[in-house]
Design an enzyme around this catalytic site. Structure first.
Site, PDB file in Angstrom:
ATOM      1  N   GLU A  93      22.157  40.340  36.230  1.00 57.93           N
ATOM      2  CA  GLU A  93      22.245  40.886  34.878  1.00 57.93           C
ATOM      3  C   GLU A  93      23.274  40.105  34.049  1.00 57.93           C
ATOM      4  OE1 GLU A  93      20.994  45.523  35.423  1.00 57.93           O
ATOM      5  OE2 GLU A  93      23.085  45.085  35.752  1.00 57.93           O
ATOM      6  N   CYS A 113      28.461  38.160  28.488  1.00 57.18           N
ATOM      7  CA  CYS A 113      29.127  38.373  29.766  1.00 57.18           C
ATOM      8  C   CYS A 113      28.212  37.852  30.875  1.00 57.18           C
ATOM      9  CB  CYS A 113      29.385  39.880  29.912  1.00 57.18           C
ATOM     10  SG  CYS A 113      30.167  40.313  31.459  1.00 57.18           S
ATOM     11  N   CYS A 120      28.378  40.987  45.038  1.00 54.81           N
ATOM     12  CA  CYS A 120      29.777  40.554  45.142  1.00 54.81           C
ATOM     13  C   CYS A 120      30.315  41.012  46.493  1.00 54.81           C
ATOM     14  CB  CYS A 120      30.598  41.187  44.016  1.00 54.81           C
ATOM     15  SG  CYS A 120      32.335  40.673  44.017  1.00 54.81           S
ATOM     16  N   CYS A 124      35.559  46.162  45.415  1.00 53.69           N
ATOM     17  CA  CYS A 124      36.523  46.923  44.602  1.00 53.69           C
ATOM     18  C   CYS A 124      35.945  48.342  44.459  1.00 53.69           C
ATOM     19  CB  CYS A 124      36.692  46.283  43.223  1.00 53.69           C
ATOM     20  SG  CYS A 124      37.351  44.605  43.286  1.00 53.69           S
ATOM     21  N   CYS A 127      33.851  49.581  41.279  1.00 47.07           N
ATOM     22  CA  CYS A 127      32.881  48.655  40.664  1.00 47.07           C
ATOM     23  C   CYS A 127      31.491  48.823  41.269  1.00 47.07           C
ATOM     24  CB  CYS A 127      33.370  47.219  40.865  1.00 47.07           C
ATOM     25  SG  CYS A 127      32.214  46.003  40.239  1.00 47.07           S
ATOM     26  N   CYS A 348      31.658  47.271  31.437  1.00 46.27           N
ATOM     27  CA  CYS A 348      32.412  46.603  32.503  1.00 46.27           C
ATOM     28  C   CYS A 348      32.198  47.309  33.831  1.00 46.27           C
ATOM     29  CB  CYS A 348      33.910  46.688  32.246  1.00 46.27           C
ATOM     30  SG  CYS A 348      34.485  45.649  30.961  1.00 46.27           S
TER      31      CYS A 348
END
Ligand code: SAH
Length: 381
Positions: A93, A113, A120, A124, A127, A348
């Site tokens: 994305e 962005c 990933c 975290c 996230c 975010c």
């Protein structure tokens, strides 16, 4: 013979390629301009290249364009989220963010962005991308094509790039830096390095490397806590590089480049928004001149968080303002980010391709290979 994917190749790599076909070097500059400045989607569009050479290219080379799968625009603020399919069927994305009305030259700015990895590996706790796990790194071509394809969907010029989408840019350092070199080249898309920000969860070694290599893109650190224990709970990467090591690396970066890093700081209710956190921040600002972006915590309920993650909640707006004001009083530049795109899960940390759609048409494997990094394509096949 497998075809060479030209997207993502530098000028010198294109020169090597055209020479391998027995062509003159100047052809490479023509290709470079068609690929990056003129966003050609096929060899047929390259009208100043002879028909004969275009036929040769069709047989020996490919343009692996990202395929737009869906595009969603927020009814609240105009943020647009793109879902792209890569040549091997995986999905990523990218998000187009309209300017905050208060920012200078607001009407001229448009920020994209970018993702740097599929998924990933960092986990975290706040996230959504972390919940996907890690599938693979993106190539420089796949990074740059996010800019090209998003621009093709939009009349207004993209002026700024933030490497803050899916993934950790420093774990894909070479391809990320190559994409920036390509984008900032004057015969290319031409977005200046001053308008590009690379954000890291905290790779101290690569922060030093960016300084040593005099990389001109701006640097942001996702800090989120100056307390080593709390940061370790939020971001397990802190076990590898402690808060002290990170701050040392950033001080080194600032002294060497004279560029102020930006600290990203999500405020979690009762966790990292206390008087003690403010004191620690002010102490830090005496060592490194700071710019701080306070980010509201965006819900990732849709990932069904458990344990520690389930207990994280956003700090109420009024206390966010108090926190920001306390830092401003200590001469720190502070911005409170708004929650662009939250209604379409494009804010975010909300980027996560839902599992079912992650691999579409997996059988549609690319026949092309990327000559700069061939192992990346085989890593997922
Ligand atoms: N890996 C890089 C870039 C991707 S994350 C990094 O960590 O910086 C981009 C930004 O989104 C980071 O500042 C990250 O901390 C923030 N973020 C992640 N999840 C979030 C959430 N749920 N709410 C608000 N911000 C989030």
């Amino acid at each position: 013979m497998s075809k060479v994917n030209l997207k993502g190749l530098s000028l010198s790599e294109l020169q090597t390629f055209v020479e391998s076909l027995g062509e003159k070097r100047y052809r490479a500059a023509q290709l470079f301009s068609w690929l990056y400045a003129k966003s050609a989607q096929s060899f047929d569009e390259m009208t100043d290249i002879s028909k004969e050479f275009r036929e040769i290219l069709k047989h020996s080379a490919a343009l692996d364009n990202l395929e737009l799968v869906t595009k969603k625009t927020s009814a609240q603020d105009g943020t647009t989220k793109f879902l792209f399919q890569l040549a091997d069927g995986l999905m990523i994305e990218s998000v187009l963010i309209p300017p905050e009305k208060t920012s200078p030259n607001a009407e001229k700015r448009l920020t994209l962005c970018l993702s740097t990895q599929v998924g990933c590996p960092l986990d975290c706790k706040f996230c959504a991308t972390g919940t996907m796990g890690f599938l693979r790194n993106l190539t420089a071509g796949e990074i740059i094509d996010q800019v090209i394809q998003a621009q093709r969907q939009n009349e207004k010029r993209i002026t700024n790039l933030v490497y803050m989408g899916m993934g950790e840019p420093m774990l894909n350092y070479d391809e990320v830096m190559k994409s920036i070199d390509l984008i900032t080249d004057e015969s290319s898309i031409l977005i200046g390095a001053k308008h590009i920000t690379v954000s890291t969860a905290g790779y101290a070694d690569h922060i030093r490397r960016m300084a040593d290599e005099d990389r001109k893109a701006k640097l942001a650190l996702s800090l989120h806590s100056l307390d080593n224990e709390k940061r370790t709970q939020l971001m397990p990467i802190t076990k590898k590089f402690s808060v002290d090591e990170l701050i040392d690396a950033l001080e080194y970066y600032y002294r060497k480049t004279k560029r102020r890093p930006t600290f990203e700081y999500i405020l979690f209710d009762g966790f990292n928004d206390t008087e003690d956190d403010i004191r620690k921040f002010i102490k830090l600002s005496k060592r490194i001149p700071c710019k701080v972006n306070i980010i509201p915590f965006h819900s990732i309920e849709f990932t069904h968080p458990l344990g520690f993650a389930a207990g994280l909640h956003p700090t109420p707006r009024a206390r966010m303002e108090t926190f920001a004001d306390a830092l401003r009083k200590a001469d720190i530049t502070v911005m409170i980010r708004n929650s662009s795109g939250e209604d379409i899960e494009a804010a975010c940390g909300q980027l996560a391709v839902q599992e079912k759609s992650l691999v579409r048409k997996q059988s549609r494997k690319s026949e092309t290979k990327n000559i700069t990094n061939p192992q990346l394509h085989s890593a997922v096949s």
